[in-house]
Write an enzyme that holds these catalytic residues in place. Structure first.
Site, PDB file in Angstrom:
ATOM      1  CE  LYS A 120     125.149  27.629  44.514  1.00 22.28           C
ATOM      2  NZ  LYS A 120     124.507  28.342  43.413  1.00 22.28           N
ATOM      3  CG  ASP A 132     122.641  24.346  45.399  1.00 21.61           C
ATOM      4  OD1 ASP A 132     122.850  23.665  44.384  1.00 21.61           O
ATOM      5  OD2 ASP A 132     122.432  25.572  45.374  1.00 21.61           O
TER       6      ASP A 132
END
Ligand code: C5P
Length: 291
Positions: free
Chosen positions: A12, A139
């Site tokens: 990401k 996350d």
């Protein structure tokens, strides 16, 4: 039941990352738009007589192969959320995402383990997955679905957003490392004292889907990362000068990235030549798992 289950675990970048107040639990409130990339680790699970882990691939160096690895912890976290015994499994990760670079590779591997276990174990609900993910790391909940999403709270409150149109992304990976990197960078922000709201994240979330460049993005960690990672400021300056484009920090760094039109990536990747970093050209990618 298949012998081996396999899945991809995408990297990401944070398009926005605004860090706010420190909370009573020591975490920081944040507001961040995250985006998964085509660059991905490959994760495989197979039954074993005792828990085991193997990490291969170009970025395997230094990656733990025990309970210090989030992917290992994910098995125990999901078993706990379900009130069952963890099954002994051999986890194999082919590491194509640079580790500890701000690209979320470890959290993504762990989320992929959770998704694979949901296929293997009976009775895995979305709520058990969410509980396990939040227990593994901040996350983690984002990676359960991936794509483009807004993360709030300490990162565990995730709202899916319209998929960003495909963009080219070039990652610049410097050799710098820092022990306890994420916690250290948050502490550096505390010393710096500036508390941010959700201004840029909210404004961008409302405009999506839209084409973006680095100039539209924001990351609070940029205020402190250039002091924390030796040589990073010079690398960033050289990349901006050579490309003529805005270069941003990935998460808590030290990876830097460019984002823009897909056909711009090859030219930008050439800017890494001769600099003290590895360049990886990739692209944004939508959700693998969103249902
Ligand atoms: O949750 P995770 O293990 O990914 O976080 C690593 C460290 O980063 C935490 O121990 C905490 O110091 C810091 N952190 C924070 N606020 C967040 C997320 C992480 O202060 N929202």
């Amino acid at each position: 039941m298949p012998e081996e289950l396999r899945g991809l675990a995408p990297a990401k970048i944070n398009l926005t990352l605004e860090v706010g107040e420190t909370r009573p639990d020591g975490y920081h409130d944040l507001s961040s738009i995250l985006q998964t990339l085509a660059l991905a680790d490959e994760v495989a699970l197979r039954p074993a007589s005792a828990p085991a882990m193997e990490v291969t691939g170009p970025f395997a160096d230094g990656v733990p192969t025990d309970a210090a690895n989030l992917a290992w912890r994910a098995v125990d976290a999901l078993a706990e959320a379900l009130g069952r015994d963890p099954e002994p499994l051999r986890i194999r990760v082919d590491k194509r995402i640079p580790a500890a670079g701000g690209l979320g590779g470890g959290a993504s591997d762990a989320a992929t383990v959770l998704r694979l276990l949901a296929r293997r174990w009976p009775g895995v609900t979305e709520s058990a997955l969410a509980t396990a993910a939040a227990a593994v790391g901040s996350d983690e909940p984002f990676f359960l679905a991936g794509g483009t999403a807004l993360a709030e709270g300490r990162g565990e409150r995730v709202t899916p957003l319209p998929d960003l149109p495909e963009h080219g992304v070039v990652l610049f990976i410097p050799p710098a490392t820092l022990p306890n990197k994420t916690a250290t960078l948050f502490r550096a922000l505390d010393r710096d004292g500036q508390v941010e709201g959700a201004t840029v994240s909210t404004a961008l979330a409302k405009r999506l889907p839209v084409r973006v460049t680095g100039a539209d993005l924001y990351n609070s960690f940029e205020r402190v990362a250039f002091d924390c990672f030796p040589g990073l400021a010079e690398l960033w300056e050289a990349l901006e000068e050579r490309t003529g484009e805005a270069i941003r920090l990935a998460g808590a760094g030290p990876t830097l990235f460019w984002i823009g039109p897909p056909d711009g990536a090859a030219r930008v990747a050439r800017a890494a030549a001769g600099l003290d970093c590895a360049g990886i050209a990739t692209a944004t990618a939508g959700s693998l798992w969103r249902r």
